[in-house]
Design a protein around this motif. Structure first.
Motif, mmCIF file in Angstrom:
data_model
loop_
_atom_site.group_PDB
_atom_site.id
_atom_site.type_symbol
_atom_site.label_atom_id
_atom_site.label_comp_id
_atom_site.label_asym_id
_atom_site.label_seq_id
_atom_site.Cartn_x
_atom_site.Cartn_y
_atom_site.Cartn_z
ATOM 1 N N ARG A 45 0.831 -1.198 0.000
ATOM 2 C CA ARG A 45 0.000 0.000 0.000
ATOM 3 C C ARG A 45 0.862 1.243 0.000
ATOM 4 N N ALA A 104 0.317 5.036 1.458
ATOM 5 C CA ALA A 104 -0.640 5.584 2.431
ATOM 6 C C ALA A 104 -0.352 7.047 2.750
ATOM 7 N N ASP A 125 -4.623 8.348 4.433
ATOM 8 C CA ASP A 125 -4.536 8.443 5.899
ATOM 9 C C ASP A 125 -5.057 9.820 6.303
ATOM 10 N N TYR A 170 -2.719 7.703 13.881
ATOM 11 C CA TYR A 170 -2.075 6.928 12.811
ATOM 12 C C TYR A 170 -1.435 5.614 13.294
ATOM 13 N N ARG A 193 8.118 1.793 3.240
ATOM 14 C CA ARG A 193 7.930 3.210 3.548
ATOM 15 C C ARG A 193 9.250 3.850 3.908
ATOM 16 N N HIS A 204 9.971 6.070 9.618
ATOM 17 C CA HIS A 204 8.989 5.245 10.333
ATOM 18 C C HIS A 204 9.605 4.048 11.064
HETATM 19 N N1 GLU Z 1 0.440 8.438 6.351
HETATM 20 C C1 GLU Z 1 1.761 8.003 6.707
HETATM 21 C C2 GLU Z 1 2.775 8.937 6.081
HETATM 22 O O1 GLU Z 1 2.461 9.608 5.119
HETATM 23 C C3 GLU Z 1 1.936 6.602 6.197
HETATM 24 C C4 GLU Z 1 3.176 5.956 6.642
HETATM 25 C C5 GLU Z 1 3.113 4.461 6.329
HETATM 26 O O2 GLU Z 1 3.399 4.130 5.190
HETATM 27 O O3 GLU Z 1 2.729 3.715 7.189
HETATM 28 O O4 GLU Z 1 3.874 9.062 6.570
#
Ligand code: GLU
Length: 447
Positions: free
Chosen positions: A6, A8, A42, A184, A202, A206
């Motif tokens: 995904r 997001a 998100d 989140y 990602r 993160h």
């Molecule tokens: N909405 C989060 C971001 O833009 C998603 C991060 C993820 O891929 O979990 O950082």
């Protein structure tokens, strides 16, 4: 189980090259594995999420050809998050906390001043029922933290290799805000679990989230996906890209910089990998070359000049069919493959084709600074029909008649026929200009 990934984004700003690189890598990963690509918005930050940003994200992905197989929006799923939160509360993994932001800041500052890591002290776990009742009667509303297990958290990252965190070195994350809204850290896990995401690819910003999210996956009974954390792109000076950095937004590259989607894709698919950056005309070629194992741990730099050079190299190869729509949108609906092939070697942006269309199809003020020579040349112009051999036949005759050669022969002709010193090969332009215009321009007339 078939691969499911995904992308997001939070619709709180324009996508920049760094965000869209992650979309591309996810998409290539899915296509390579014959899996599916989910676009998930998100959008639980309701103050900052905007429909126009969501539309912008869809427009940018569509422009790049990154079609999605599934779509989800977090704001459609509050009921489901409430259900999961209730279960976590019931099992004691989610606990109410009453500290104000100011109190938390003081606690953090005090720990930092003692040289200790700013980890939440779990004071809220020591509150009695009576304490909680008193705080609530004072009007305080709880936010809810997830109680981490103080055990090691480990995973094998597809980019970083083995990663190890100690649960005890992490703060219990807040999953539910004071107003009851889920954050989140929770919503992402619930979605990834419910939507059977197998690989989370990602940015490396993160990595610490992953450590806590792995424990949340386990607590909600979801299968823990495989993780890959890519180093984030920086600008050419090594600075991070911000979401609001207009000039590096996908929208401005498309609308203001005249970048071709395959130029951006060719660059972003290879930046920070062991593959050389080469122009590619289709995403299929990038899929064939893609392997996440080629992504390096070094920070890749995005250089707009490199993108522009790649854009030019792509245009020089691009077949007319792939650019016809863009030419029509520029007002060149009558342009054809012959015109395109004549001018593309001289373009770094498609919009520059307009100048060469004007040279071949609209009046040009010639630079006719050698009238006697130009008159001799005009007298030798062959009869039409003209084709790609006409230039050679004609200039051969002019050379024989005048004894000129090289620059002395060609430059005055180019300046008269196009009004410029440089441009596409005249062999290609001459048939497009046509005999009537050529004759007038050689005579110094605007035609
Ligand atoms: N909405 C989060 C971001 O833009 C998603 C991060 C993820 O891929 O979990 O950082």
């Amino acid at each position: 189980m078939s691969v499911a990934v995904r992308f997001a984004p939070s619709p709180t700003g324009l996508l920049h090259v760094g965000n869209v690189r992650l979309a591309l890598v996810n998409w290539l990963f899915a296509r390579k594995a014959g899996g599916t690509f989910l676009l998930r918005l998100d959008d639980t930050d309701e103050e900052r999420s905007k429909p126009e940003y969501a539309e912008g994200i869809e427009r940018d992905l569509t422009w790049l050809g990154l079609t999605w197989d599934r779509f989800a929006r977090e704001s459609d799923r509050y009921g489901r998050y409430d259900e999961v939160a209730a279960a976590l509360k019931a099992s004691g993994r989610l606990y109410p906390c009453y500290e104000t932001p100011e109190e938390l800041n003081l606690k953090r500052a005090s720990l930092v001043s003692q040289g200790r890591p700013p980890i939440y002290d779990r004071a809220a776990l020591r509150l009695s029922d009576a304490d909680r009742a008193r705080l609530e009667s004072e009007g305080r509303k709880p936010h809810w933290r997830f109680k981490l297990e103080h055990t090691p958290v480990e995973w094998t990252d597809l980019v970083r290799g083995p990663v190890h965190f100690e649960g005890a070195a992490l703060s219990d994350p807040v999953l539910i805000r004071e107003d009851g809204r889920p954050l989140y850290t929770l919503t992402s896990v619930v979605d990834d679990a419910d939507l059977a995401i197998t690989h989370v690819i990602r940015g490396e910003d993160h990595v610490a989230n992953t450590a806590v999210q792995i424990q949340i996956f386990e607590a909600v009974g979801g299968a823990v996906p495989v993780f890959a954390h890519l180093p984030l792109l920086t600008d050419a000076a090594g600075q991070g890209l911000s979401k609001r950095l207009g000039s590096l937004s996908v929208a401005s590259l498309r609308e203001e910089e005249g970048i071709e989607p395959m130029a951006l894709a060719s660059l972003l698919a290879k930046l920070g990998t062991s593959d050389a950056i080469e122009p590619r005309l289709t995403l299929d070629e990038l899929v064939a070359e893609f392997d996440i194992a080629k992504v390096s741990r070094a920070t890749p730099k995005f250089d707009p000049e490199e993108l522009l050079r790649l854009n030019a190299r792509i245009l020089h190869l691009l077949p007319f069919e792939q650019v016809a729509g863009e030419l029509a949108a520029l007002g060149l609906a009558d342009a054809d493959a012959v015109f395109w092939e004549a001018v593309r070697p001289n373009l770094s942006r498609v919009a520059e084709a307009r100048d060469w269309w004007a040279v071949t199809h609209a009046p040009v003020a010639p630079a006719a600074d050698d009238p006697a020579f130009l008159a001799e040349a005009a007298a030798l112009l062959p009869e039409e029909p003209w084709d790609l051999s006409t230039w050679g036949t004609w200039t051969g005759a002019v050379k024989a008649k005048t004894g000129r050669k090289g620059k002395d022969l060609f430059l005055p002709l180019r300046r008269a026929l196009t009004g410029r010193d440089h441009g596409p090969e005249l062999k290609n332009l001459l048939p497009l200009i046509g005999r009537t215009r050529a004759q007038k321009r050689l005579a110094g007339e605007t035609a």
